[in-house]
Write a protein that holds these residues in place. Sequence first.
Motif, PDB file in Angstrom:
ATOM      1  N   LEU A  10       0.830  -1.204   0.000  1.00 46.93           N
ATOM      2  CA  LEU A  10       0.000   0.000   0.000  1.00 46.93           C
ATOM      3  C   LEU A  10       0.864   1.253   0.000  1.00 46.93           C
ATOM      4  O   LEU A  10       0.658   2.163  -0.809  1.00 46.93           O
ATOM      5  CB  LEU A  10      -0.936   0.007   1.208  1.00 46.93           C
ATOM      6  CG  LEU A  10      -1.764   1.283   1.395  1.00 46.93           C
ATOM      7  CD1 LEU A  10      -2.698   1.490   0.216  1.00 46.93           C
ATOM      8  CD2 LEU A  10      -2.531   1.216   2.690  1.00 46.93           C
ATOM      9  N   VAL A  11       1.843   1.300   0.870  1.00 47.30           N
ATOM     10  CA  VAL A  11       2.694   2.488   0.980  1.00 47.30           C
ATOM     11  C   VAL A  11       3.527   2.667  -0.280  1.00 47.30           C
ATOM     12  O   VAL A  11       3.646   3.784  -0.802  1.00 47.30           O
ATOM     13  CB  VAL A  11       3.583   2.403   2.236  1.00 47.30           C
ATOM     14  CG1 VAL A  11       4.540   3.572   2.298  1.00 47.30           C
ATOM     15  CG2 VAL A  11       2.725   2.361   3.490  1.00 47.30           C
ATOM     16  N   ALA A  12       4.109   1.590  -0.798  1.00 51.49           N
ATOM     17  CA  ALA A  12       4.908   1.687  -2.020  1.00 51.49           C
ATOM     18  C   ALA A  12       4.049   2.120  -3.206  1.00 51.49           C
ATOM     19  O   ALA A  12       4.491   2.922  -4.041  1.00 51.49           O
ATOM     20  CB  ALA A  12       5.582   0.353  -2.316  1.00 51.49           C
ATOM     21  N   SER A  13       2.834   1.638  -3.272  1.00 51.29           N
ATOM     22  CA  SER A  13       1.919   2.023  -4.354  1.00 51.29           C
ATOM     23  C   SER A  13       1.569   3.502  -4.264  1.00 51.29           C
ATOM     24  O   SER A  13       1.544   4.212  -5.280  1.00 51.29           O
ATOM     25  CB  SER A  13       0.647   1.183  -4.299  1.00 51.29           C
ATOM     26  OG  SER A  13       0.948  -0.169  -4.478  1.00 51.29           O
ATOM     27  N   GLY A  41       9.029  -1.756   6.177  1.00 52.52           N
ATOM     28  CA  GLY A  41       7.610  -1.990   6.410  1.00 52.52           C
ATOM     29  C   GLY A  41       7.130  -1.420   7.731  1.00 52.52           C
ATOM     30  O   GLY A  41       6.243  -1.976   8.365  1.00 52.52           O
ATOM     31  N   THR A  42       7.742  -0.293   8.134  1.00 56.94           N
ATOM     32  CA  THR A  42       7.422   0.271   9.445  1.00 56.94           C
ATOM     33  C   THR A  42       6.667   1.590   9.379  1.00 56.94           C
ATOM     34  O   THR A  42       6.624   2.325  10.361  1.00 56.94           O
ATOM     35  CB  THR A  42       8.714   0.486  10.261  1.00 56.94           C
ATOM     36  OG1 THR A  42       9.587   1.360   9.532  1.00 56.94           O
ATOM     37  CG2 THR A  42       9.408  -0.833  10.543  1.00 56.94           C
ATOM     38  N   ILE A  43       6.084   1.907   8.247  1.00 52.28           N
ATOM     39  CA  ILE A  43       5.270   3.111   8.155  1.00 52.28           C
ATOM     40  C   ILE A  43       4.009   2.858   8.978  1.00 52.28           C
ATOM     41  O   ILE A  43       3.315   1.863   8.776  1.00 52.28           O
ATOM     42  CB  ILE A  43       4.889   3.446   6.697  1.00 52.28           C
ATOM     43  CG1 ILE A  43       6.130   3.658   5.830  1.00 52.28           C
ATOM     44  CG2 ILE A  43       3.954   4.638   6.641  1.00 52.28           C
ATOM     45  CD1 ILE A  43       6.917   4.894   6.128  1.00 52.28           C
ATOM     46  N   THR A  67      -6.520   6.595  -6.777  1.00 51.74           N
ATOM     47  CA  THR A  67      -6.985   5.597  -7.750  1.00 51.74           C
ATOM     48  C   THR A  67      -5.813   4.827  -8.322  1.00 51.74           C
ATOM     49  O   THR A  67      -5.825   3.584  -8.384  1.00 51.74           O
ATOM     50  CB  THR A  67      -7.794   6.272  -8.874  1.00 51.74           C
ATOM     51  OG1 THR A  67      -8.931   6.903  -8.301  1.00 51.74           O
ATOM     52  CG2 THR A  67      -8.230   5.270  -9.918  1.00 51.74           C
ATOM     53  N   ARG A  68      -4.767   5.544  -8.742  1.00 52.08           N
ATOM     54  CA  ARG A  68      -3.598   4.882  -9.318  1.00 52.08           C
ATOM     55  C   ARG A  68      -2.924   3.988  -8.269  1.00 52.08           C
ATOM     56  O   ARG A  68      -2.510   2.873  -8.578  1.00 52.08           O
ATOM     57  CB  ARG A  68      -2.618   5.904  -9.865  1.00 52.08           C
ATOM     58  CG  ARG A  68      -1.480   5.234 -10.617  1.00 52.08           C
ATOM     59  CD  ARG A  68      -0.612   6.209 -11.352  1.00 52.08           C
ATOM     60  NE  ARG A  68      -1.369   6.887 -12.393  1.00 52.08           N
ATOM     61  CZ  ARG A  68      -0.834   7.746 -13.246  1.00 52.08           C
ATOM     62  NH1 ARG A  68       0.452   8.032 -13.167  1.00 52.08           N
ATOM     63  NH2 ARG A  68      -1.568   8.327 -14.154  1.00 52.08           N
ATOM     64  N   ALA A  69      -2.817   4.472  -7.039  1.00 57.31           N
ATOM     65  CA  ALA A  69      -2.203   3.663  -5.980  1.00 57.31           C
ATOM     66  C   ALA A  69      -3.014   2.390  -5.740  1.00 57.31           C
ATOM     67  O   ALA A  69      -2.441   1.312  -5.524  1.00 57.31           O
ATOM     68  CB  ALA A  69      -2.090   4.471  -4.688  1.00 57.31           C
ATOM     69  N   GLY A  70      -4.324   2.500  -5.801  1.00 55.24           N
ATOM     70  CA  GLY A  70      -5.174   1.320  -5.630  1.00 55.24           C
ATOM     71  C   GLY A  70      -4.977   0.307  -6.737  1.00 55.24           C
ATOM     72  O   GLY A  70      -4.932  -0.904  -6.489  1.00 55.24           O
TER      73      GLY A  70
END
Length: 75
Positions: A10-13, A41-43, A67-70
């Motif tokens: 999710l965060v990388a996207s 992975g600590t965000i 939308t793009r991240a999703g």
Amino acid sequence: MREPGIGRVLVASLHQAISEILPTRLGFYETFLHAEGLRGGTIGVAPLLAVLSFLRQEGEDYDRITTRAGVYAAE
């Protein structure tokens, strides 16, 4: 007690979508979505919510980015 983390995908996207749509603002958002947190992975929830809150101030780019991240996360 440790704060719950947000999944790396999710965060990388979200980071990728911001870099493509608002490249000049990426430095600001990396304050919250920093590289160490992305790798480890600590965000946490608070930084993610801060990013989403600030993105809402970007107008229609908010919809484009989320939308793009999703789409990236789903792929």
